[in-house]
Design an enzyme around this catalytic site. Structure first.
Site: not given
Ligand code: PNW
Length: 453
Positions: A172, A360
């Site tokens: 991320e 995720e």
């Protein structure tokens, strides 16, 4: 009789990788052990007022010591894959220089235990825990950090690739750039100007690209390299041909600074034009590095970015979430299950991705232990079921998603929210470190056993 809906009528591919995900600072604890160096999250969490309730990752889930117990849980649930991250500062306490053998040995033992349990390791090299020594030299504002990441990534992949088949450079970039340097809610908690922010983002994507090259240079041939990114899952609010076309354009433009740059080697004209004098400084050679070919793309997907068509130069508009749109305990986590259909589908089409993982997806709750000792996380079960139905729909239509990593195996240190928000399918009593499978763990186990919804 014929199988009933919800009991196996929607199959997943036979070799689908069902897994869970965690990250070093969120689960390990043991922050002063075996030569680990300080990170920006040690500094940040020990600064009063930065993390909810003054929580820190000093102990977390104590997984640095308890990983055998955690792996026993994975085995119990029937997990096929485990996504974990390496703490850079356990390997290079100052971010660069001489490697710390004790740190390297820890991850070799962890990986060997996973393999012994029949669980495939997926290793993330950078999940936000930047060595403090590099922050002292400017952190991601300093372009040298990109090369430091690559040097560490190459070294670590060289150490582990005899037993780890796939690596992710970063987790991320979007969050560790914007939440840290724009909102100043994550470490190092610095609010930058628009131009400085664009430059930090450029350094981060460059760090990813240099790391891809370094991993390929040092890892065993055949090692697969990707990243895990929470790019916007642009989703047509109204799924007409016009709505879908708008979402396709949005997939590029809403992700212009990170994923689109990585996948195409270009910042879009609209991105550069919008930033004007605040556009990042970059060279063609850097853009080529950023565009280094990947073996897979990992998508972290929790929510949707809803898109509608618009009659302007963009051709689309982001639809703001309604005030009453349901969300998990995390206020950003709007429930939008169809993101797991449209996100992988449109991104794999737009960027020509051949292999994807959902690296995720998960749901935060305010889980409580009931008098019978159980945790009835109905919200999480409902969330996961709805999202996975959408993923299954895409896969059955040919979207190339090869695995799914649930965030998270355990309740853990949820960054600025501390221990106040629980994402685990396993409940952790932080007083005793006792782990208890929640109902969602039983649900996930049943799903994996059937390999169908
Ligand atoms: C991701 N937001 O973080 C991370 O990869 C995990 O470490 C984290 O625990 C998980 O998702 C759950 O939050 C995010 O504010 C944190 O938009 C915050 C945001 C998004 C992702």
């Amino acid at each position: 009789g014929s199988p009933m809906r919800g009991s196996g009528s929607r199959p997943f591919p036979p070799d689908f990788v069902w897994g869970s995900a965690t990250a070093s600072y969120q689960v390990e604890g043991a922050v002063n052990e075996d030569g680990r160096g300080k990170t920006i999250w040690d500094t940040f969490s020990h600064t009063p007022g930065k993390v909810h309730n003054g929580d820190t990752g000093d102990v977390a889930d104590d997984s640095y010591h308890r990983y055998p117990e955690d792996i026993a849980l994975m085995k119990e649930y029937g997990l096929k894959g485990c996504r974990f991250s390496v703490a850079w500062s356990r390997i290079f306490p100052e971010g660069r220089g001489k490697p710390n053998q004790k740190g390297v040995d820890h991850y070799k033992k962890l990986v060997d235990a996973l393999l012994a349990a029949g669980v495939q390791p997926f290793c993330t090299l950078y999940h936000w825990d930047l060595p403090q020594a590099l922050q002292d030299k400017g952190g991601w504002q300093n372009k040298d950090t990109a090369q430091a990441l690559a040097d560490y990534a190459g070294y670590m992949a060289g150490q582990l690739s005899d037993r780890v088949p796939q690596f992710m450079t970063t987790n991320e970039i979007d969050t560790f750039v914007y939440v840290a340097y724009d909102q100043a809610v994550h470490a190092p908690g610095i609010k930058l100007s628009r131009g400085e922010l664009a430059q930090v983002c450029h350094h981060a994507v460059l760090g990813h690209g240099l790391s891809v090259q370094a991993i390929r240079a040092h890892a065993k041939p055949g090692t697969r390299v990707g990243l895990a990114e929470d790019y916007h899952a642009c989703t047509p609010l109204v799924d007409t041909p016009e709505g879908i076309a708008a979402a396709r354009i949005a997939m590029r433009e809403e992700n212009a600074s990170i994923m689109n740059a990585i996948m195409t080697g270009k910042y879009t004209d609209l991105y550069l034009k919008t930033l004007g004098a605040d556009a990042p400084k970059f060279t063609d050679a850097e853009m080529k590095t950023i565009n280094s070919p990947l073996d897979f793309v990992g998508m972290n997907c929790y929510t949707a970015t809803y898109i509608r068509p618009a009659q302007d130069e963009r051709g689309y508009a982001v639809v703001p979430m309604a005030k009453s749109h349901p969300h998990a305990v995390s206020t950003w986590l709007f429930v939008a299950p169809e993101a797991l259909y449209w996100g992988p589908k449109l991104s794999s089409e737009v960027w020509g991705i051949k292999t994807m993982y959902i690296t995720e997806n998960g749901c935060s709750g305010a889980d409580t232990v009931m008098p019978d000792g159980q945790i009835y996380d109905t919200d999480r079960v409902a969330y996961l079921r709805n999202y996975l139905q959408n993923l299954q729909r895409g896969i059955s239509e040919g979207v190339p998603v090869k695995g799914y990593f649930l965030w998270s195996l355990l309740d853990n240190f949820e960054w600025a929210e501390g221990y106040g928000q629980r994402f685990g399918i396993t409940y952790v009593d932080y007083q005793t470190q006792k782990r208890t499978p929640k109902q969602s763990a039983l649900w996930y186990k049943a799903l994996i056993a059937r390999n169908a919804l």
